[in-house]
Motif scaffolding. Structure first.
Motif, PDB file in Angstrom:
ATOM      1  N   VAL A 228       0.182  -8.710   1.066  1.00 53.73           N
ATOM      2  CA  VAL A 228      -0.172  -8.783   0.216  1.00 53.73           C
ATOM      3  C   VAL A 228      -0.178  -7.034  -0.300  1.00 53.73           C
ATOM      4  CG1 VAL A 228      -2.826  -8.704  -0.697  1.00 53.73           C
ATOM      5  CG2 VAL A 228      -2.190 -10.173   0.594  1.00 53.73           C
ATOM      6  N   GLY A 229      -0.079  -6.851  -1.940  1.00 58.43           N
ATOM      7  CA  GLY A 229      -0.603  -5.733  -2.179  1.00 58.43           C
ATOM      8  C   GLY A 229      -1.096  -6.400  -3.417  1.00 58.43           C
ATOM      9  N   HIS A 230      -1.666  -5.160  -4.668  1.00 61.29           N
ATOM     10  CA  HIS A 230      -2.200  -5.201  -5.416  1.00 61.29           C
ATOM     11  C   HIS A 230      -1.801  -5.037  -6.376  1.00 61.29           C
ATOM     12  CE1 HIS A 230      -5.365  -4.137  -1.636  1.00 61.29           C
ATOM     13  NE2 HIS A 230      -5.467  -5.609  -2.159  1.00 61.29           N
ATOM     14  N   PHE A 231      -2.891  -5.923  -7.931  1.00 58.83           N
ATOM     15  CA  PHE A 231      -2.186  -4.582  -8.991  1.00 58.83           C
ATOM     16  C   PHE A 231      -3.947  -4.777  -9.799  1.00 58.83           C
ATOM     17  CE2 PHE A 231      -3.124  -9.810  -9.972  1.00 58.83           C
ATOM     18  CZ  PHE A 231      -4.027  -9.821 -11.113  1.00 58.83           C
ATOM     19  N   GLY A 232      -3.769  -3.821 -10.705  1.00 63.28           N
ATOM     20  CA  GLY A 232      -4.887  -3.785 -11.735  1.00 63.28           C
ATOM     21  C   GLY A 232      -5.220  -2.598 -12.893  1.00 63.28           C
ATOM     22  N   MET A 233      -5.892  -2.568 -13.164  1.00 63.16           N
ATOM     23  CA  MET A 233      -6.022  -2.022 -14.347  1.00 63.16           C
ATOM     24  C   MET A 233      -5.325  -2.540 -16.101  1.00 63.16           C
ATOM     25  SD  MET A 233      -7.722   0.662 -13.269  1.00 63.16           S
ATOM     26  CE  MET A 233      -7.696   2.169 -14.259  1.00 63.16           C
ATOM     27  N   ILE A 234      -5.429  -3.308 -15.733  1.00 62.30           N
ATOM     28  CA  ILE A 234      -4.341  -4.424 -16.519  1.00 62.30           C
ATOM     29  C   ILE A 234      -5.249  -4.980 -17.671  1.00 62.30           C
ATOM     30  CG2 ILE A 234      -5.488  -7.190 -15.633  1.00 62.30           C
ATOM     31  CD1 ILE A 234      -2.321  -6.279 -17.138  1.00 62.30           C
TER      32      ILE A 234
ATOM     33  N   ALA B 106       7.590  -6.923  -9.292  1.00 62.90           N
ATOM     34  CA  ALA B 106       9.249  -5.874  -8.889  1.00 62.90           C
ATOM     35  C   ALA B 106       9.324  -4.824  -8.058  1.00 62.90           C
ATOM     36  CB  ALA B 106      10.240  -5.751 -10.419  1.00 62.90           C
ATOM     37  N   TRP B 107       8.170  -4.015  -8.322  1.00 65.90           N
ATOM     38  CA  TRP B 107       7.730  -2.736  -7.240  1.00 65.90           C
ATOM     39  C   TRP B 107       6.945  -3.264  -6.298  1.00 65.90           C
ATOM     40  CZ3 TRP B 107       3.500  -0.711  -5.799  1.00 65.90           C
ATOM     41  CH2 TRP B 107       3.692   0.679  -5.002  1.00 65.90           C
ATOM     42  N   LEU B 108       6.123  -3.706  -5.871  1.00 66.99           N
ATOM     43  CA  LEU B 108       5.587  -4.816  -5.099  1.00 66.99           C
ATOM     44  C   LEU B 108       6.652  -5.170  -4.262  1.00 66.99           C
ATOM     45  CD1 LEU B 108       2.288  -5.861  -6.395  1.00 66.99           C
ATOM     46  CD2 LEU B 108       2.625  -4.466  -4.594  1.00 66.99           C
ATOM     47  N   ARG B 109       7.733  -5.983  -4.674  1.00 65.19           N
ATOM     48  CA  ARG B 109       9.171  -6.825  -4.119  1.00 65.19           C
ATOM     49  C   ARG B 109       9.580  -5.833  -3.316  1.00 65.19           C
ATOM     50  NH1 ARG B 109       8.974 -10.263  -8.524  1.00 65.19           N
ATOM     51  NH2 ARG B 109       8.451 -12.424  -8.315  1.00 65.19           N
ATOM     52  N   GLU B 110       9.400  -4.495  -4.163  1.00 66.60           N
ATOM     53  CA  GLU B 110      10.707  -3.701  -3.356  1.00 66.60           C
ATOM     54  C   GLU B 110      10.783  -2.878  -2.406  1.00 66.60           C
ATOM     55  OE1 GLU B 110      11.405  -0.895  -6.651  1.00 66.60           O
ATOM     56  OE2 GLU B 110      12.949  -2.139  -7.732  1.00 66.60           O
TER      57      GLU B 110
ATOM     58  N   TYR C 114      -6.898 -12.238  -8.787  1.00 67.54           N
ATOM     59  CA  TYR C 114      -5.873 -13.649  -8.494  1.00 67.54           C
ATOM     60  C   TYR C 114      -5.021 -12.866  -7.240  1.00 67.54           C
ATOM     61  CZ  TYR C 114      -7.857 -15.390 -13.096  1.00 67.54           C
ATOM     62  OH  TYR C 114      -8.611 -16.265 -14.078  1.00 67.54           O
ATOM     63  N   GLN C 115      -3.815 -14.768  -7.466  1.00 67.87           N
ATOM     64  CA  GLN C 115      -3.358 -13.806  -6.710  1.00 67.87           C
ATOM     65  C   GLN C 115      -1.970 -14.819  -7.040  1.00 67.87           C
ATOM     66  OE1 GLN C 115      -3.897 -14.510  -2.787  1.00 67.87           O
ATOM     67  NE2 GLN C 115      -3.655 -16.894  -2.317  1.00 67.87           N
ATOM     68  N   LYS C 116      -0.450 -14.310  -6.305  1.00 69.55           N
ATOM     69  CA  LYS C 116       0.864 -15.443  -6.585  1.00 69.55           C
ATOM     70  C   LYS C 116       1.485 -15.263  -5.715  1.00 69.55           C
ATOM     71  CE  LYS C 116       4.593 -14.676  -9.952  1.00 69.55           C
ATOM     72  NZ  LYS C 116       4.536 -14.168 -11.457  1.00 69.55           N
ATOM     73  N   ALA C 117       2.271 -15.544  -5.069  1.00 75.14           N
ATOM     74  CA  ALA C 117       3.269 -15.932  -4.330  1.00 75.14           C
ATOM     75  C   ALA C 117       5.049 -15.064  -4.662  1.00 75.14           C
ATOM     76  CB  ALA C 117       3.770 -16.744  -3.556  1.00 75.14           C
ATOM     77  N   LEU C 118       4.856 -13.875  -4.309  1.00 69.33           N
ATOM     78  CA  LEU C 118       6.326 -13.050  -4.847  1.00 69.33           C
ATOM     79  C   LEU C 118       7.410 -13.438  -4.100  1.00 69.33           C
ATOM     80  CD1 LEU C 118       4.584  -9.198  -5.183  1.00 69.33           C
ATOM     81  CD2 LEU C 118       4.456 -11.230  -7.180  1.00 69.33           C
ATOM     82  N   ILE C 119       7.454 -14.313  -3.724  1.00 68.13           N
ATOM     83  CA  ILE C 119       9.384 -15.103  -2.248  1.00 68.13           C
ATOM     84  C   ILE C 119       8.979 -16.544  -3.140  1.00 68.13           C
ATOM     85  CG2 ILE C 119       8.815 -13.966  -1.158  1.00 68.13           C
ATOM     86  CD1 ILE C 119       7.257 -16.147   0.513  1.00 68.13           C
TER      87      ILE C 119
END
Length: 377
Positions: A87-93, A111-115, A372-377
């Motif tokens: 798991v990676g996080h996004f924020g400050m949206i 893209a940054w999290l996938r990398e 919220y969550q989303k699969a990145l694969i």
């Protein structure tokens, strides 16, 4: 409209632009409270926030026609237990109501999290689970409390349009200081503290040691909670520095059982109430106004962001009564100092023990935040 440009935030000037995005978006919302720019700048920099010592963080700005139209962060917290699960996080949206802007911002963060090997994106988390968490989806009719978000109404649908679905809901409870605990509980605690149980207020002369005690209880009490990240020693010291400026020790209580620190509850003044008209600025007279309102004039609302009972006490009768003794002590002290209402937040929707305490204590849910969550694969 001109072309949309995405800008990685690298300079102090760009960071201040990043901080100001939601301030422009919320300017017409009577319940939006502009943050203090100097505090946000410190909180979002490695020099000011110990979170950066165990996390990798990136910020982006979206700009069009010379105007900043959105922002987002992405972060990977090495101490968060979900990191081991990919798991990676996004924020400050925060962004204008424009699908292209949201798509560009989330495209960059994902893209940054996938990398970096992340398979799931989760948020909004700003920046740590010990800071602001979740997107406000219900309760926009009142201003947010200190360290709670207040998001534009179009944001939830815009996030969902990027393929995100609910992961968890988080509740903020409100409680009137004028109301006593429900009669059955009040009768029970008015019989006095059980043998071996003592309550005391925070000792400011020993604040560093007191905050270390509180965070040790917190790390133990919350260790089983979904997504909880333990507080580090550096973060404990930073917390002590912050509390020294705003805390009223008469509203911070520690409970001991047989001499062992067992639980605590801290009510902080709602700083948002004191800064609502400062427009994010402390100069030239902001500091004086803030200190006057917090220390002299006083505020009418507060927030309980920190509360817990050590896990090995929680199953005992003494441990089960401890939260109510603490709530009663804090409420009576707050009432004596002119407080009218306080918030208990945040509480996970499936944290049933804490929700039962809030319900039994007469508090009611008045704001709902969503992760919220989303699969990145």
């Amino acid at each position: 409209m001109g072309a949309l440009t995405l800008l990685p935030v690298r300079t102090r000037t760009e960071l201040e632009r990043f901080v100001r995005v939601p301030m422009r978006l919320g300017a017409s919302d009577q319940n939006y409270v502009p943050p203090l720019i100097v505090e946000r700048m410190e909180s979002l920099s490695p020099k000011g926030n110990p979170f950066f010592a165990h996390a990798e963080v990136a910020f982006w700005l979206a700009e069009r026609d010379g105007r900043d139209v959105g922002r987002i962060s992405a972060q990977i917290d090495a101490l968060n237990p979900q990191t081991a699960e990919g798991v990676g996080h996004f924020g400050m949206i925060a962004a204008e109501d424009d699908p292209e802007v949201f798509a560009a911002l989330f495209g960059a963060a994902e893209a940054w999290l996938r990398e970096r090997g992340r398979t799931v994106a989760l948020g909004p988390i700003n920046l740590s689970t010990n800071e602001e968490v979740g997107l406000l989806i219900e309760g926009r009719d009142t201003p947010p409390m200190f360290m709670m978000s207040h998001d534009a109404p179009h944001t939830a649908a815009a996030i969902e349009a990027q393929g995100y679905a609910k992961a968890k809901d988080i509740f903020a409870y409100t409680c009137s200081v004028a109301d006593d605990l429900p009669a059955p509980i009040l009768r029970r605690i008015r019989k006095g503290l059980p043998e071996g149980v003592t309550l005391r207020t925070l000792e400011m002369k020993r604040l560093d040691a007191e905050v270390a005690t509180v965070t040790a209880i917190l790390n133990d009490a919350w260790s089983g909670n979904w997504g909880f990240t333990p507080t580090t020693e550096a973060e404990t010291k930073a917390l002590a520095t912050t509390l020294r400026l705003i805390i009223d020790p008469r509203l911070a209580w520690i409970a001991e059982i047989d001499g062992e620190p067992a639980g605590f509850m801290i009510l902080l003044p709602n700083v948002n109430e004191a800064i609502a008209d400062l427009k994010g600025k402390l100069l030239p007279f902001g500091w004086a106004k803030l200190l006057w309102r917090l220390k002299v004039k006083g505020v009418k609302t507060g927030r309980v962001p920190l509360m817990g009972v050590r896990r090995h006490f929680a199953a005992s009768l003494k441990g089960q009564l401890l939260p109510f003794h603490l709530i009663d002590a804090v409420a009576r002290a707050a009432r004596a100092r002119g407080y009218e209402r306080y918030e208990l937040s945040w509480v996970l929707e499936d944290n049933l023990p804490m929700r039962r305490i809030c319900d039994a204590g007469g508090a009611t849910v008045y704001k709902t935040y969503r992760l919220y969550q989303k699969a990145l694969i």
